[in-house]
Design a protein around this motif. Structure first.
Motif, PDB file in Angstrom:
ATOM      1  N   ALA A   1       0.839  -1.211   0.000  1.00 59.82           N
ATOM      2  CA  ALA A   1       0.000   0.000   0.000  1.00 59.82           C
ATOM      3  C   ALA A   1       0.869   1.254   0.000  1.00 59.82           C
ATOM      4  CB  ALA A   1      -0.929  -0.009   1.213  1.00 59.82           C
ATOM      5  N   GLU A   2       1.950   1.247   0.773  1.00 56.75           N
ATOM      6  CA  GLU A   2       2.871   2.390   0.801  1.00 56.75           C
ATOM      7  C   GLU A   2       3.449   2.649  -0.586  1.00 56.75           C
ATOM      8  OE1 GLU A   2       7.236   3.407   2.660  1.00 56.75           O
ATOM      9  OE2 GLU A   2       5.852   2.281   3.929  1.00 56.75           O
ATOM     10  N   GLU A   3       3.883   1.586  -1.251  1.00 62.63           N
ATOM     11  CA  GLU A   3       4.438   1.717  -2.607  1.00 62.63           C
ATOM     12  C   GLU A   3       3.404   2.288  -3.567  1.00 62.63           C
ATOM     13  OE1 GLU A   3       5.592  -2.286  -3.487  1.00 62.63           O
ATOM     14  OE2 GLU A   3       7.325  -2.237  -2.112  1.00 62.63           O
ATOM     15  N   GLU A   4       2.182   1.758  -3.501  1.00 61.48           N
ATOM     16  CA  GLU A   4       1.135   2.179  -4.437  1.00 61.48           C
ATOM     17  C   GLU A   4       0.651   3.602  -4.161  1.00 61.48           C
ATOM     18  OE1 GLU A   4       0.035   0.223  -7.250  1.00 61.48           O
ATOM     19  OE2 GLU A   4       1.988  -0.473  -6.572  1.00 61.48           O
ATOM     20  N   PHE A   5       0.427   3.932  -2.883  1.00 55.29           N
ATOM     21  CA  PHE A   5      -0.018   5.291  -2.543  1.00 55.29           C
ATOM     22  C   PHE A   5       1.059   6.323  -2.908  1.00 55.29           C
ATOM     23  CE2 PHE A   5      -2.945   3.356   0.828  1.00 55.29           C
ATOM     24  CZ  PHE A   5      -4.101   3.633   0.106  1.00 55.29           C
ATOM     25  N   SER A   6       2.316   5.979  -2.698  1.00 51.94           N
ATOM     26  CA  SER A   6       3.388   6.939  -2.995  1.00 51.94           C
ATOM     27  C   SER A   6       3.554   7.112  -4.498  1.00 51.94           C
ATOM     28  CB  SER A   6       4.709   6.511  -2.354  1.00 51.94           C
ATOM     29  OG  SER A   6       5.199   5.345  -2.941  1.00 51.94           O
TER      30      SER A   6
END
Length: 200
Positions: A11-16
């Motif tokens: 999720a961190e990778e995708e949101f960023s």
């Protein structure tokens, strides 16, 4: 890696990379190759997941900054260590750059006040450093948030260019030797600010 940690990582990778609005729970399900119920078992909804991603990223940096205060450093060395820790934290977790810049561009529309204590923790450490330094009269009431913005802004600007696919200054060592450049940035920020605000 535990399922919850894996969800947070992806999720961190995708949101960023894409921003809050462009990421759906269905996208995450496909990326993670798990069923949607597993995500909802750990997180109430997308907003809750996003909030926890931000808290994790900020808390990780705060933990590293907190460790700087465990040593017995003189005041100016403490300031330099703080700046260098911010630089290294962003280097280790560059997603913080795009997450922060996206929220700044959106005026924080995707977050609520429950995240404020996490953000203010770093400000608390800057205030401690400022109280220890022998400040020039005109800087005795310096706004710590402005100081934090100056430090973070300079570092994040470097990372925006560093992570960009644009061929900016490609012939120089800028992109090729990021470690050296980061050390320069750390020294430069520390020297400029200390020379400006501290009474010699």
């Amino acid at each position: 890696m535990k399922t919850k940690d894996l969800i947070l990582k992806v999720a961190e990778e995708e949101f960023s990379k894409l921003g809050y609005d462009a990421v759906s729970m269905n996208d995450l399900v496909k990326k993670l190759d798990i069923n949607k119920a597993t995500i909802y078992y750990h997180f109430l909804d997308k907003k809750t997941l996003y909030h926890e991603v931000l808290v994790n990223v900020i808390s990780d940096m705060n933990l590293k900054i907190r460790s700087v205060f465990m040593g017995n450093l003189d005041n100016e060395t403490l300031f330099r260590a703080y700046v260098h820790t911010v630089v290294l934290s962003i280097k280790e977790r560059p997603s913080i750059v795009s997450l922060a810049l996206r929220e700044m561009a959106n005026y924080g529309t995707n977050v609520d006040n429950s995240i404020v204590p996490n953000i203010e923790e770093e400000l608390k450490y800057i205030k401690i450093i400022m109280k220890k330094l022998n400040l020039k009269d005109k800087y005795k009431n310096i706004n710590t948030y402005a100081l934090q913005s100056l430090i973070h802004g300079t570092i994040k600007e470097f990372y925006v260019i560093q992570m960009s696919s644009l061929s900016i200054d490609e012939k120089s060592q800028f992109k090729q030797d990021s470690e050296k450049t980061l050390n320069y940035i750390s020294e430069f920020i520390s020297n400029i600010i200390l020379d400006a605000i501290v009474e010699k």
